[in-house]
Design an enzyme around this catalytic site. Structure first.
Site, mmCIF file in Angstrom:
data_model
loop_
_atom_site.group_PDB
_atom_site.id
_atom_site.type_symbol
_atom_site.label_atom_id
_atom_site.label_comp_id
_atom_site.label_asym_id
_atom_site.label_seq_id
_atom_site.Cartn_x
_atom_site.Cartn_y
_atom_site.Cartn_z
ATOM 1 N N SER A 64 0.555 -1.189 -0.003
ATOM 2 C CA SER A 64 0.097 -0.143 0.050
ATOM 3 C C SER A 64 0.914 1.273 -0.084
ATOM 4 C CB SER A 64 -0.857 -0.082 1.323
ATOM 5 O OG SER A 64 -0.198 0.040 2.393
ATOM 6 N N ASN A 76 1.331 -4.121 -14.638
ATOM 7 C CA ASN A 76 0.078 -4.854 -14.970
ATOM 8 C C ASN A 76 -0.915 -4.980 -14.031
ATOM 9 O OD1 ASN A 76 2.018 -6.189 -13.617
ATOM 10 N ND2 ASN A 76 1.614 -8.100 -14.839
ATOM 11 N N ASP A 82 1.883 -18.338 -12.587
ATOM 12 C CA ASP A 82 1.275 -19.869 -12.535
ATOM 13 C C ASP A 82 2.132 -20.596 -11.992
ATOM 14 O OD1 ASP A 82 2.614 -20.918 -14.727
ATOM 15 O OD2 ASP A 82 1.421 -19.867 -16.111
ATOM 16 N N TYR A 85 5.474 -21.768 -13.586
ATOM 17 C CA TYR A 85 6.861 -21.022 -13.255
ATOM 18 C C TYR A 85 7.522 -21.304 -12.086
ATOM 19 C CZ TYR A 85 9.329 -16.454 -13.920
ATOM 20 O OH TYR A 85 10.573 -15.489 -13.722
#
Length: 144
Positions: A64, A76, A82, A85
């Site tokens: 934050s 992004n 996933d 990886y």
């Protein structure tokens, strides 16, 4: 309890710890000093590779305070890591864009992650109507 196998790319990388009762997100740190000029993009290395439990993915987001402290935005919005990886050279990195000149020091906490079960297999059933009352369109609270 789920287990995550983790590889640290250096003995200097601070070890991860899950702090029960406080949050189920785990902080990650920059593993090297990074200098960015306003408008630059960088994949900030986090110094770890992980093998997540079967059927899980990792969600990586900024802390934050990251934008306030460093003026960087994760490009992004949220990173999805996933389960495939998980190789010995698959170091996790945070893709960032600098909105101002900034320096991120080695070991600065810049992002956090948690693991989430993969979405189950789903079937899309086509229909003419959903048989529900309309709320009034996108962005509407349903009030006129």
């Amino acid at each position: 309890m789920e287990k995550i196998r983790i590889k640290y790319f250096s003995d200097e990388v601070k070890r991860l710890a899950y702090i029960g009762g406080k949050s189920d997100w785990v902080d990650l740190r920059a593993c090297e000093r990074v200098e960015l000029k306003a408008g630059e993009f960088k994949l900030i290395p986090l110094g770890v590779a992980m093998q997540l439990p079967d059927g899980y993915e990792g969600h990586l987001v900024p802390r934050s305070s990251t934008f306030k402290n460093y003026g960087i935005i994760q490009t992004n919005s949220m990173g999805i890591i996933d389960g495939s990886y998980c190789g010995d050279e698959d170091m996790w990195r945070m893709p960032v864009y600098a909105t101002k000149d900034t320096v991120i020091e080695k070991h600065d906490r810049i992002c956090q992650f948690r693991i989430v079960k993969n979405q189950p297999e789903i079937l899309f059933e086509e229909c003419e109507t959903l048989d529900n009352e309309s709320r009034g369109g996108f962005g509407s609270t349903g009030r006129q």
